[in-house]
Write an enzyme that holds these catalytic residues in place. Structure first.
Site, PDB file in Angstrom:
ATOM      1  N   ASN A  81       0.802  -1.220   0.000  1.00 43.24           N
ATOM      2  CA  ASN A  81       0.000   0.000   0.000  1.00 43.24           C
ATOM      3  C   ASN A  81       0.837   1.273   0.000  1.00 43.24           C
ATOM      4  OD1 ASN A  81      -2.454   1.766   0.721  1.00 43.24           O
ATOM      5  ND2 ASN A  81      -1.172   2.005   2.541  1.00 43.24           N
ATOM      6  N   TYR A 146       3.001   8.938 -11.277  1.00 45.88           N
ATOM      7  CA  TYR A 146       2.085   8.161 -10.435  1.00 45.88           C
ATOM      8  C   TYR A 146       1.286   7.160 -11.272  1.00 45.88           C
ATOM      9  CZ  TYR A 146      -1.396   7.299  -6.762  1.00 45.88           C
ATOM     10  OH  TYR A 146      -2.214   6.714  -5.817  1.00 45.88           O
ATOM     11  N   ALA A 148       2.075   5.844 -14.124  1.00 42.08           N
ATOM     12  CA  ALA A 148       2.963   4.788 -14.612  1.00 42.08           C
ATOM     13  C   ALA A 148       3.188   3.724 -13.542  1.00 42.08           C
ATOM     14  CB  ALA A 148       4.299   5.398 -15.047  1.00 42.08           C
TER      15      ALA A 148
END
Length: 240
Positions: A81, A146, A148
């Site tokens: 995460n 971000y 990508a």
């Protein structure tokens, strides 16, 4: 009995935000949760234990892995995460902005999974949940780095679903692609923009961290025993 009784879970970026909600939800269902984060836990929850970790630090990750295996003997669930943003239009994006996001959001996922995934294969059990984003599916202006990484996470998810169950092992790998969720990251955005984001969804509202945690719980539990290689969009029916 909880749905995760006896399970050991690692949640990166677990000190706050989505990571906090996922960690608390897993603990409520009986899991022992190691919330790995660069910061201290912003909350107290029974069976959630903080661990200072930088997912870009390969040496630190090996130490973390060795300590968790020595203490608990296994890792059943991994939630990748941890993530950052450094937004800019492509022509204004610096090398440092690009590299920082790639290192945390993409390479950081690889760094942990290359240790924990094979351990799950050896134990013939495991669930890996990668947190992607609606931006990884549709792109977004000013977030080339971000987007990508979050698209790359989906590619890793499908690849690892194949690799880690290659000989029929009970190891599942899935991704969650959240839409706009009301975490601290969104609390700095003006209300008029938040209202605009809400109107882009079929449900006409923004999501709550608990709604991502519920999806993660499903994927971590035996209720998802036949679900692997999938990306679940939790975005209220968002249209970009």
């Amino acid at each position: 009995m909880g749905r995760l009784d006896g399970k050991v879970a690692v949640v990166t970026g677990g000190a706050k935000g989505l990571g906090q909600s996922i960690s608390e939800r897993f603990a409520s269902e009986g899991a022992i949760v190691i919330a790995a984060d660069m910061g201290e836990l912003s909350y107290e929850c029974k069976n959630v234990f903080g661990y200072k970790l930088n997912v870009t630090d390969v040496v630190g990750i090996q130490k973390f892995y060795d300590e968790i295996i020595e203490k608990y003997g296994k890792i059943d669930i991994l939630v990748n995460n941890a993530g950052i943003t450094k937004d800019a239009m492509t022509h204004k994006m610096t090398d440092d902005m690009w590299n920082a996001v790639i290192d945390v959001n993409l390479k950081g996922v690889f760094n942990l999974t290359r240790l924990i995934g094979p351990q799950m294969v050896a134990n013939n059990y495991g669930s890996i949940i990668n947190i992607s984003s609606v931006v990884g599916l549709f792109g977004n202006i000013g977030q080339a780095n971000y987007a990508a990484t979050k698209a790359g996470v989906i590619g890793l998810t499908m690849t690892w679903a194949k690799e880690f169950a290659r000989k029929g092992q009970n190891v599942r790998v899935n991704a969650i692609a959240p839409g706009y969720i009301m975490t601290e990251m969104l609390q700095t955005i003006p209300q008029d923009l938040l209202d605009k984001f809400a109107q882009l969804t079929m449900l006409k509202r923004l999501g709550q961290p608990e709604e991502i945690a519920n999806a993660a719980l499903f994927l971590a539990s035996e209720e998802a025993s036949y679900v692997t290689g999938q990306t679940i969009s939790v975005n209220g029916g968002m249209r970009l």
